[in-house]
Design an enzyme around this catalytic site. Structure first.
Site, mmCIF file in Angstrom:
data_model
loop_
_atom_site.group_PDB
_atom_site.id
_atom_site.type_symbol
_atom_site.label_atom_id
_atom_site.label_comp_id
_atom_site.label_asym_id
_atom_site.label_seq_id
_atom_site.Cartn_x
_atom_site.Cartn_y
_atom_site.Cartn_z
ATOM 1 N N ARG A 62 0.738 -1.172 0.004
ATOM 2 C CA ARG A 62 0.098 0.143 -0.005
ATOM 3 C C ARG A 62 0.730 1.177 0.053
ATOM 4 O O ARG A 62 0.456 2.517 -0.496
ATOM 5 C CB ARG A 62 -0.923 -0.013 1.126
ATOM 6 C CG ARG A 62 -2.138 -0.879 0.971
ATOM 7 C CD ARG A 62 -3.334 -0.873 1.920
ATOM 8 N NE ARG A 62 -2.812 -1.449 3.059
ATOM 9 C CZ ARG A 62 -2.635 -2.698 3.560
ATOM 10 N NH1 ARG A 62 -2.939 -3.668 2.963
ATOM 11 N NH2 ARG A 62 -2.049 -3.080 4.709
ATOM 12 N N GLU A 99 4.921 -10.134 15.518
ATOM 13 C CA GLU A 99 4.196 -10.516 16.692
ATOM 14 C C GLU A 99 4.607 -12.010 16.801
ATOM 15 O O GLU A 99 4.881 -12.416 17.797
ATOM 16 C CB GLU A 99 2.776 -10.159 16.607
ATOM 17 C CG GLU A 99 2.201 -10.418 18.173
ATOM 18 C CD GLU A 99 0.739 -10.057 18.259
ATOM 19 O OE1 GLU A 99 0.270 -9.590 17.378
ATOM 20 O OE2 GLU A 99 0.284 -10.180 19.424
HETATM 21 P P1 AMP Z 1 3.947 -2.227 11.714
HETATM 22 O O1 AMP Z 1 5.298 -2.811 11.224
HETATM 23 O O2 AMP Z 1 3.372 -2.929 12.830
HETATM 24 O O3 AMP Z 1 4.188 -0.716 11.810
HETATM 25 O O4 AMP Z 1 2.875 -2.434 10.682
HETATM 26 C C1 AMP Z 1 2.846 -1.708 9.607
HETATM 27 C C2 AMP Z 1 2.405 -2.350 8.220
HETATM 28 O O5 AMP Z 1 1.199 -3.450 8.463
HETATM 29 C C3 AMP Z 1 2.059 -1.440 7.189
HETATM 30 O O6 AMP Z 1 2.597 -1.882 5.919
HETATM 31 C C4 AMP Z 1 0.534 -1.351 7.275
HETATM 32 O O7 AMP Z 1 -0.040 -1.597 6.153
HETATM 33 C C5 AMP Z 1 0.050 -2.920 7.992
HETATM 34 N N1 AMP Z 1 -0.719 -2.497 9.200
HETATM 35 C C6 AMP Z 1 -0.675 -2.611 10.411
HETATM 36 N N2 AMP Z 1 -1.519 -2.541 11.122
HETATM 37 C C7 AMP Z 1 -2.509 -2.154 10.411
HETATM 38 C C8 AMP Z 1 -4.103 -1.934 10.881
HETATM 39 N N3 AMP Z 1 -4.574 -1.928 11.691
HETATM 40 N N4 AMP Z 1 -4.861 -1.798 9.385
HETATM 41 C C9 AMP Z 1 -4.250 -1.617 8.285
HETATM 42 N N5 AMP Z 1 -2.869 -2.046 7.934
HETATM 43 C C10 AMP Z 1 -1.988 -2.201 8.935
#
Ligand code: AMP
Length: 175
Positions: A62, A99
């Site tokens: 995205r 996680e």
């Molecule tokens: P993080 O590494 O936990 O910051 O997760 C970021 C990545 O996961 C991004 O590429 C987001 O597109 C996706 N992502 C994580 N959590 C969500 C959420 N609640 N809704 C949509 N996309 C998410």
């Protein structure tokens, strides 16, 4: 000025996706709404411009949807940061913790020069693990990271704290 309330109304919450307990912020209604899409891209470009990037890197997948149009608005180039095995040329690779388990991002070694000022773009900042890995990958190319930019930040997850002293901006902040 971006009408953040109108923009927020086009982002759909999907409960328990992709796994129980996760509220997924679905940007497909925003992408499908011409006015919302224009507003999001203008707002992101306005946040990007003061950082004076020379290149944008978007995180699969995205981050591509928002990264390329913002690069177009700033009249600068774009590089994709991809999941393993997708990029055809020589890559830098960064593994990071999820996680449960690990994930990996790759970036072409010649995506940037040492003179480039690179802005990282993704749709959502959640725990920050993905963006942290992205910043490390850009640094491996010898380019300068000028910041990280997101459509929306899930503030409660504290991802911003993992991105060090780099400027972090988001068009929308969720508690
Ligand atoms: P993080 O590494 O936990 O910051 O997760 C970021 C990545 O996961 C991004 O590429 C987001 O597109 C996706 N992502 C994580 N959590 C969500 C959420 N609640 N809704 C949509 N996309 C998410």
């Amino acid at each position: 000025m971006t009408d953040t309330a109108a923009l927020r109304a086009t982002i759909r919450d999907i409960a328990d996706f992709p796994s129980p307990g996760i509220t997924f912020r679905d940007v497909t209604p925003l992408l499908g709404d011409a006015a919302a899409l224009q507003s999001a891209l203008s707002g992101l470009a306005d946040l990007a411009r003061p950082l004076s990037p020379t290149k944008i890197v978007g995180i699969e997948s995205r981050g591509f949807l928002f990264g390329v149009p913002v690069a177009d608005r700033l009249k600068i180039g774009f590089a994709p940061m991809r999941k393993p095995g997708k990029l055809p040329h020589t890559v830098h690779r960064e593994q990071y913790a999820l996680e449960y388990g690990t994930d990996t991002l790759e970036l072409h070694t010649d995506a940037f020069t040492a003179d480039d000022r690179v802005l990282v773009i993704d749709d959502v900042l959640a725990t920050g693990g993905t963006a942290e890995a992205a910043l490390k990958l850009v640094a491996r190319t010898g380019a300068t990271v000028v910041g990280a930019l997101f459509l929306l930040e899930l503030a409660a997850l504290g991802g911003r704290a993992r991105l060090g002293t780099h400027p972090v901006s988001a068009l929308l902040t969720y508690p």
